[in-house]
Design a protein around this motif. Sequence first.
Motif, PDB file in Angstrom:
ATOM      1  N   ALA A 170     -10.511  21.776  11.789  1.00 13.43           N
ATOM      2  CA  ALA A 170     -11.401  21.986  10.693  1.00 13.43           C
ATOM      3  C   ALA A 170     -11.366  23.359  10.227  1.00 13.43           C
ATOM      4  O   ALA A 170     -11.215  23.652   8.929  1.00 13.43           O
ATOM      5  CB  ALA A 170     -12.841  21.702  11.304  1.00 13.43           C
ATOM      6  N   GLU A 171     -10.938  24.447  11.215  1.00 16.48           N
ATOM      7  CA  GLU A 171     -10.978  25.798  10.596  1.00 16.48           C
ATOM      8  C   GLU A 171      -9.612  25.843   9.898  1.00 16.48           C
ATOM      9  O   GLU A 171      -9.354  26.479   8.731  1.00 16.48           O
ATOM     10  CB  GLU A 171     -10.548  26.596  11.900  1.00 16.48           C
ATOM     11  N   LEU A 172      -8.404  25.014  10.162  1.00 16.75           N
ATOM     12  CA  LEU A 172      -7.268  25.181   9.528  1.00 16.75           C
ATOM     13  C   LEU A 172      -7.428  24.545   7.953  1.00 16.75           C
ATOM     14  O   LEU A 172      -6.813  25.233   6.960  1.00 16.75           O
ATOM     15  CB  LEU A 172      -6.227  24.424  10.357  1.00 16.75           C
ATOM     16  N   VAL A 173      -8.024  23.390   7.913  1.00 16.12           N
ATOM     17  CA  VAL A 173      -8.326  22.750   6.774  1.00 16.12           C
ATOM     18  C   VAL A 173      -8.973  23.755   5.867  1.00 16.12           C
ATOM     19  O   VAL A 173      -8.920  23.697   4.702  1.00 16.12           O
ATOM     20  CB  VAL A 173      -9.152  21.467   6.901  1.00 16.12           C
ATOM     21  N   ALA A 174     -10.228  24.308   6.474  1.00 16.74           N
ATOM     22  CA  ALA A 174     -10.831  25.286   5.487  1.00 16.74           C
ATOM     23  C   ALA A 174     -10.276  26.268   4.812  1.00 16.74           C
ATOM     24  O   ALA A 174     -10.432  26.710   3.772  1.00 16.74           O
ATOM     25  CB  ALA A 174     -12.147  25.638   6.385  1.00 16.74           C
TER      26      ALA A 174
ATOM     27  N   ARG B 294      -9.289  27.265   0.932  1.00 20.12           N
ATOM     28  CA  ARG B 294      -9.472  28.542   0.386  1.00 20.12           C
ATOM     29  C   ARG B 294      -8.371  29.157  -0.280  1.00 20.12           C
ATOM     30  O   ARG B 294      -8.709  29.946  -1.047  1.00 20.12           O
ATOM     31  CB  ARG B 294     -10.234  29.388   1.482  1.00 20.12           C
ATOM     32  N   ALA B 295      -7.193  29.055   0.118  1.00 26.54           N
ATOM     33  CA  ALA B 295      -5.824  29.427  -0.339  1.00 26.54           C
ATOM     34  C   ALA B 295      -5.394  28.618  -1.333  1.00 26.54           C
ATOM     35  O   ALA B 295      -4.239  28.758  -1.792  1.00 26.54           O
ATOM     36  CB  ALA B 295      -4.819  29.708   0.973  1.00 26.54           C
ATOM     37  N   GLY B 296      -5.948  27.446  -1.827  1.00 26.71           N
ATOM     38  CA  GLY B 296      -5.612  26.590  -2.606  1.00 26.71           C
ATOM     39  C   GLY B 296      -4.685  25.346  -2.103  1.00 26.71           C
ATOM     40  O   GLY B 296      -4.068  24.647  -3.017  1.00 26.71           O
ATOM     41  N   GLY B 297      -4.565  25.229  -1.018  1.00 25.37           N
ATOM     42  CA  GLY B 297      -3.684  24.440  -0.561  1.00 25.37           C
ATOM     43  C   GLY B 297      -4.226  22.838  -0.249  1.00 25.37           C
ATOM     44  O   GLY B 297      -5.462  22.553  -0.376  1.00 25.37           O
ATOM     45  N   ARG B 298      -3.147  21.819  -0.231  1.00 25.96           N
ATOM     46  CA  ARG B 298      -3.662  20.369  -0.101  1.00 25.96           C
ATOM     47  C   ARG B 298      -3.391  19.964   1.121  1.00 25.96           C
ATOM     48  O   ARG B 298      -2.218  20.228   1.713  1.00 25.96           O
ATOM     49  CB  ARG B 298      -3.105  19.350  -0.994  1.00 25.96           C
ATOM     50  N   VAL B 299      -4.105  19.463   2.068  1.00 22.75           N
ATOM     51  CA  VAL B 299      -3.973  19.170   3.544  1.00 22.75           C
ATOM     52  C   VAL B 299      -3.941  17.538   3.744  1.00 22.75           C
ATOM     53  O   VAL B 299      -4.865  16.800   3.489  1.00 22.75           O
ATOM     54  CB  VAL B 299      -5.029  19.814   4.270  1.00 22.75           C
TER      55      VAL B 299
END
Length: 315
Positions: free
Chosen positions: A148-152, A156-161
């Motif tokens: 969850a922390e990684l996705v958040a 915030r950096a504009g990436g797609r997960v």
Amino acid sequence: MILTVTPNPSLDRTYELPALERGAVLRAARDRVDPGGKGVNVSRAVAAAGRRTTAVLPLGGPEGALLGSLLGAHGIEAAGVPVTGSTRVNVTLVEPDGTLTKVNAPGPDLSPAEAEALLAAVGDRSAGADWIACCGSLPRGLPPAWYAELVARAHRAGGRVALDTSGAALTAALRERPDVVKPNAEELAQAVGRPLSTVGDAVKAAEELRGRGAGAVLASLGADGQLLVDATGTWFGHAPAAAVRSNVGAGDASLAGFLAAGGSGPAALAAAVAHGTAAVQLPGSVMPAPSDLHPAAVTTTDEVPLDRVLSEPAS
């Protein structure tokens, strides 16, 4: 470029046996060792297609050194995070009829500092990535909320997960709205807390995950095909497999095909099905090359066979 994150990678040793006899000394007809872990497999499939990929993963001990070397041999840039514990070794025993017996080691126990270093490595390498694929189980030491922390942070950096995990780690990550989640039928049933007996049951379960935060759900239903459920609708994809040699890594190959084809819509679903179908016809955890793919054999439709009974109902 597709960046993959594998918190609990492995060396995968596969032995093909004439027969599996408990308590006996067995001689393998063939054996192989491959870099393993779900995210690593995604990177291997992407690299096999000639696309650029970077694998972020913890590496420890001589096993970790060998894993990093094998990744380089596959044309994958390894962004290894040094850890104290040794990288795990998983063993797969394959019988002539295709029956698999798998022994998966637990992996190292990561410290809080190592867990943070892994997150930082993802941030350092994510610039320019089309997708960040976060895949597999969490090793000891990483709490369920780590994904969850990684996705958040990625958002915030504009990436797609794209997220491929299960259990408490999936439940926690849904709150951060991953762009794609990729469960198999068993993981999908576990996530919604009820058995899935038909394709229609799987569709309802996927819709429930979307309601809980997933942008799209790419669900592998084994021999019954794959589902894609997103904001624009529901699609079903299927392709015949002439002979199944190993299903190890087939779901990872599917995710790689899906992301490499753009990560949305029926064309990406067709690519996922083609990659998954090719993977089950290869030995061990070998990832398909373009020559192994048969896209013309794939059927995708928005007329989903809701009443079709799953060949192996998930419970």
